[in-house]
Design a protein around this motif. Structure first.
Motif, PDB file in Angstrom:
ATOM      1  N   SER A   1      -2.741  -3.512   2.723  1.00  0.00           N
ATOM      2  CA  SER A   1      -2.375  -2.967   1.418  1.00  0.00           C
ATOM      3  C   SER A   1      -3.155  -1.691   1.123  1.00  0.00           C
ATOM      4  O   SER A   1      -2.587  -0.676   0.699  1.00  0.00           O
TER       5      SER A   1
ATOM      6  N   ASP B   1       2.274 -11.603  -0.736  1.00  0.00           N
ATOM      7  CA  ASP B   1       2.357 -11.337   0.707  1.00  0.00           C
ATOM      8  C   ASP B   1       1.491 -12.297   1.514  1.00  0.00           C
ATOM      9  O   ASP B   1       1.808 -12.614   2.670  1.00  0.00           O
TER      10      ASP B   1
ATOM     11  N   HIS C   1      -0.817  -1.869  -5.743  1.00  0.00           N
ATOM     12  CA  HIS C   1      -0.083  -2.872  -4.963  1.00  0.00           C
ATOM     13  C   HIS C   1      -0.759  -4.222  -5.148  1.00  0.00           C
ATOM     14  O   HIS C   1      -1.940  -4.391  -4.826  1.00  0.00           O
TER      15      HIS C   1
ATOM     16  N   ASP D   1       5.659  -1.535  -3.795  1.00  0.00           N
ATOM     17  CA  ASP D   1       5.698  -2.457  -2.668  1.00  0.00           C
ATOM     18  C   ASP D   1       5.991  -1.682  -1.389  1.00  0.00           C
ATOM     19  O   ASP D   1       6.363  -2.262  -0.372  1.00  0.00           O
TER      20      ASP D   1
ATOM     21  N   PHE E   1      -0.890  -7.840  -3.836  1.00  0.00           N
ATOM     22  CA  PHE E   1      -0.449  -8.375  -2.542  1.00  0.00           C
ATOM     23  C   PHE E   1      -0.558  -9.890  -2.420  1.00  0.00           C
ATOM     24  O   PHE E   1      -0.383 -10.446  -1.329  1.00  0.00           O
TER      25      PHE E   1
ATOM     26  N   ALA F   1      -5.583  -1.884  -4.732  1.00  0.00           N
ATOM     27  CA  ALA F   1      -5.043  -2.994  -3.953  1.00  0.00           C
ATOM     28  C   ALA F   1      -5.653  -4.270  -4.513  1.00  0.00           C
ATOM     29  O   ALA F   1      -6.870  -4.421  -4.550  1.00  0.00           O
TER      30      ALA F   1
END
Length: 283
Positions: A65, A41, A36, A9, A38, A91
């Motif tokens: 990302s 997010d 990651h 992260d 995401f 990502a």
């Protein structure tokens, strides 16, 4: 070739886990997958997020990302120009545990390395929510690195067990090969108030001894009732620098991780912690 998945992260904890993995596996030919996920997010400000803005927000978060992963990779290559290493970055618009599970299956990952907590987790707990989810749901060994832990070669490893678990050859091979370059000593610790072992326990103990024959393995029995307290005392008294346990149904580790909170159980994990998953996979 060792395949290592490292979820990130982009926090200091995640970076620390990356640094530990780069040192631990520096003698092996490896592919590192920096990932990651995401999706969380995207919905950080869900109260302000509209359907019309969702697509644009997803693209912005996804691009960020990807950019941060590329920065991470650039930094790793500059700091650790190891010719044995190759890298992939991923990502993904997904939640961490689902993406980790997907990559483990598709790429036949050997081990996941991650911080014990992310940037948003409660500092009072030994493990954050994401780490616990990966430990519980992803069929892959997980090496969790505590916040701020400074890398030191694993020289003295504690492996508590009751020998009732039918250990997986693939996972013991991973442990053997991971520790062999450092000539680490592995202490197999059986905590029990009973004398002797059953035939099943004796067979499982023999299987461990055979699987780890390249390592320096010592077998100890301690007649105690309080398993967690005994593990903590052993770690402190013997200067243990890595703890290994097996996570399977009805195991002591499962009880610690998923049925009670660490602050109540009292297992103080301030050293790297390897959870073997005891789940059938390809060999």
């Amino acid at each position: 070739m060792r395949k290592i998945l490292i979820p990130t992260d982009f926090s200091a904890n995640a970076t620390n886990a990356i640094n530990y993995a780069l040192e631990l596996f520096k003698y092996e030919v490896c592919i590192f997958y920096f990932m990651h996920a995401f999706q969380d997010d995207i919905y950080t400000d869900e109260a302000l997020l509209t359907r019309e803005a969702l697509s644009e927000t997803t693209k912005i978060v996804g691009d960020q990302s990807q950019k941060e992963l590329e920065t991470t990779l650039k930094d790793v290559k500059e700091r650790c120009p190891n010719p044995r290493f190759s890298y992939r970055i991923i990502a993904s618009n997904n939640v961490l545990v689902d993406e980790a599970d997907k990559i483990v299956d598709e790429e036949n990952i050997d081990i996941i390395v991650m911080g014990t907590r992310g940037k948003t987790n409660d500092r009072k707990l030994s493990f954050g929510s994401h780490t616990l989810q990966v430990l519980k749901y992803v069929a892959c060994p997980v090496l969790a690195i505590p916040e701020g832990y400074k890398y030191t070669q694993p020289k003295h490893v504690l492996f508590p067990t009751n020998y009732l678990i039918p250990f997986k050859r693939r996972e013991l091979k991973l442990l053997c090969e991971m520790l062999f370059p450092f000539r680490a000593k592995i202490d197999m610790l059986y905590v029990s108030i009973n004398d002797g072992l059953s035939l099943r326990q004796e067979d499982n103990k023999a299987f461990v001894a055979e699987s780890l024959r390249k390592n320096n393995v010592n077998f100890y029995t301690v007649k105690k009732k309080q398993i967690t307290r005994t593990i903590n005392a052993y770690i402190n008294e013997k200067a243990i620098d890595m703890l290994v346990m097996v996570n399977t149904r009805h195991s002591h580790l499962e009880n610690i991780l998923f049925q009670s909170r660490f602050d109540k159980i009292g297992l103080n994990i301030n050293i790297p912690f390897l959870a073997l998953q005891n789940i059938k996979r390809d060999t």
